[in-house]
Design a protein around this motif. Structure first.
Motif, PDB file in Angstrom:
ATOM      1  N   VAL A 165       0.864  -1.185   0.000  1.00 27.59           N
ATOM      2  CA  VAL A 165       0.000   0.000   0.000  1.00 27.59           C
ATOM      3  C   VAL A 165       0.898   1.232   0.000  1.00 27.59           C
ATOM      4  CG1 VAL A 165      -1.879   1.180   1.188  1.00 27.59           C
ATOM      5  CG2 VAL A 165      -1.686  -1.296   1.361  1.00 27.59           C
ATOM      6  N   GLU A 166       0.582   2.177  -0.893  1.00 30.18           N
ATOM      7  CA  GLU A 166       1.391   3.381  -1.010  1.00 30.18           C
ATOM      8  C   GLU A 166       0.480   4.594  -1.146  1.00 30.18           C
ATOM      9  OE1 GLU A 166       4.668   5.258  -4.110  1.00 30.18           O
ATOM     10  OE2 GLU A 166       4.313   3.096  -4.114  1.00 30.18           O
ATOM     11  N   GLY A 167       0.716   5.596  -0.308  1.00 27.77           N
ATOM     12  CA  GLY A 167      -0.065   6.829  -0.383  1.00 27.77           C
ATOM     13  C   GLY A 167      -0.806   7.101   0.912  1.00 27.77           C
ATOM     14  N   GLU A 168      -2.000   7.647   0.785  1.00 32.12           N
ATOM     15  CA  GLU A 168      -2.800   8.011   1.949  1.00 32.12           C
ATOM     16  C   GLU A 168      -4.033   7.124   2.027  1.00 32.12           C
ATOM     17  OE1 GLU A 168      -3.674  12.187   1.646  1.00 32.12           O
ATOM     18  OE2 GLU A 168      -1.571  12.746   1.806  1.00 32.12           O
ATOM     19  N   ILE A 169      -4.272   6.567   3.216  1.00 27.65           N
ATOM     20  CA  ILE A 169      -5.481   5.762   3.433  1.00 27.65           C
ATOM     21  C   ILE A 169      -6.437   6.627   4.234  1.00 27.65           C
ATOM     22  CG2 ILE A 169      -6.439   3.593   4.265  1.00 27.65           C
ATOM     23  CD1 ILE A 169      -3.587   2.461   4.291  1.00 27.65           C
ATOM     24  N   ASP A 170      -7.410   7.196   3.535  1.00 19.74           N
ATOM     25  CA  ASP A 170      -8.366   8.080   4.199  1.00 19.74           C
ATOM     26  C   ASP A 170      -9.775   7.793   3.695  1.00 19.74           C
ATOM     27  OD1 ASP A 170      -8.538   9.290   1.674  1.00 19.74           O
ATOM     28  OD2 ASP A 170      -7.248  10.971   2.237  1.00 19.74           O
ATOM     29  N   VAL A 171     -10.696   8.649   4.050  1.00 15.80           N
ATOM     30  CA  VAL A 171     -12.107   8.436   3.709  1.00 15.80           C
ATOM     31  C   VAL A 171     -12.318   8.316   2.196  1.00 15.80           C
ATOM     32  CG1 VAL A 171     -12.726  10.887   3.682  1.00 15.80           C
ATOM     33  CG2 VAL A 171     -14.458   9.191   4.275  1.00 15.80           C
ATOM     34  N   TYR A 172     -11.454   8.941   1.412  1.00 15.67           N
ATOM     35  CA  TYR A 172     -11.615   8.915  -0.045  1.00 15.67           C
ATOM     36  C   TYR A 172     -10.970   7.686  -0.685  1.00 15.67           C
ATOM     37  CZ  TYR A 172     -12.845  13.711   0.969  1.00 15.67           C
ATOM     38  OH  TYR A 172     -13.429  14.822   1.511  1.00 15.67           O
ATOM     39  N   THR A 173      -9.850   7.234  -0.129  1.00 16.23           N
ATOM     40  CA  THR A 173      -9.098   6.150  -0.754  1.00 16.23           C
ATOM     41  C   THR A 173      -9.313   4.785  -0.101  1.00 16.23           C
ATOM     42  OG1 THR A 173      -7.164   6.586   0.635  1.00 16.23           O
ATOM     43  CG2 THR A 173      -7.280   7.738  -1.487  1.00 16.23           C
ATOM     44  N   ALA A 174      -9.822   4.766   1.121  1.00 16.12           N
ATOM     45  CA  ALA A 174      -9.993   3.508   1.855  1.00 16.12           C
ATOM     46  C   ALA A 174     -10.849   2.471   1.111  1.00 16.12           C
ATOM     47  CB  ALA A 174     -10.561   3.773   3.250  1.00 16.12           C
ATOM     48  N   PRO A 175     -11.895   2.898   0.362  1.00 13.85           N
ATOM     49  CA  PRO A 175     -12.678   1.886  -0.364  1.00 13.85           C
ATOM     50  C   PRO A 175     -11.841   1.038  -1.326  1.00 13.85           C
ATOM     51  CG  PRO A 175     -13.905   3.932  -0.244  1.00 13.85           C
ATOM     52  CD  PRO A 175     -12.528   4.219   0.293  1.00 13.85           C
ATOM     53  N   LYS A 176     -10.795   1.619  -1.885  1.00 16.59           N
ATOM     54  CA  LYS A 176      -9.917   0.862  -2.789  1.00 16.59           C
ATOM     55  C   LYS A 176      -9.221  -0.273  -2.031  1.00 16.59           C
ATOM     56  CE  LYS A 176      -6.389   1.747  -6.296  1.00 16.59           C
ATOM     57  NZ  LYS A 176      -5.611   2.807  -6.956  1.00 16.59           N
ATOM     58  N   LEU A 177      -8.740   0.011  -0.824  1.00 14.61           N
ATOM     59  CA  LEU A 177      -8.107  -1.022  -0.002  1.00 14.61           C
ATOM     60  C   LEU A 177      -9.142  -2.049   0.448  1.00 14.61           C
ATOM     61  CD1 LEU A 177      -5.670  -2.194   1.453  1.00 14.61           C
ATOM     62  CD2 LEU A 177      -6.086  -0.572   3.324  1.00 14.61           C
TER      63      LEU A 177
END
Length: 117
Positions: free
Chosen positions: A19-31
């Motif tokens: 995982v690379e970058g920011e895990i936040d409300v916008y990107t967490a669904p991808k993870l």
């Protein structure tokens, strides 16, 4: 900041998720989608490499906890590789260091896995 998520399976059956970058409300669904997809494919022993994660919020923590619940339902495991103090602090404050196995390297995680068998 975008989130990059990719995975591979080691020869001992461990699936590593980089995982690379920011895990936040916008990107967490991808993870979340990646974790669900792997579990649906029968991958129940996961190691999330968070060495290149720059930011983690409560949504990201929720995704990791949700992933842990999914794999545990199949007697699996979800562990983390993380040495960044600012990220580790979040796990300590929330008490999640007691829930997740947190390792300093992929090699350490694999060694611990071998000795646990």
């Amino acid at each position: 900041m975008d989130l990059k998520v990719n995975d591979y399976t080691t020869d001992d059956g461990l699936t590593v998720i980089n995982v690379e970058g920011e895990i936040d409300v916008y990107t967490a669904p991808k993870l979340r989608e990646k974790l669900i997809d792997l579990v649906n494919k029968g991958k129940f022993h996961l190691l999330v490499d968070m060495e290149k994660v720059e930011f983690l919020d409560s949504t990201g923590l929720g995704v990791l906890v949700g992933g842990l619940k999914r794999v545990r339902a199949h007697d699996g495991s979800l562990e983390l590789v993380c040495t960044q103090e600012r990220i580790l602090k979040i796990f300590r404050i929330t008490g999640l260091t007691k829930v997740f196995g947190i390792h300093t390297s992929l090699e350490e995680a694999r060694e611990n896995r071998k000795s646990a068998k």
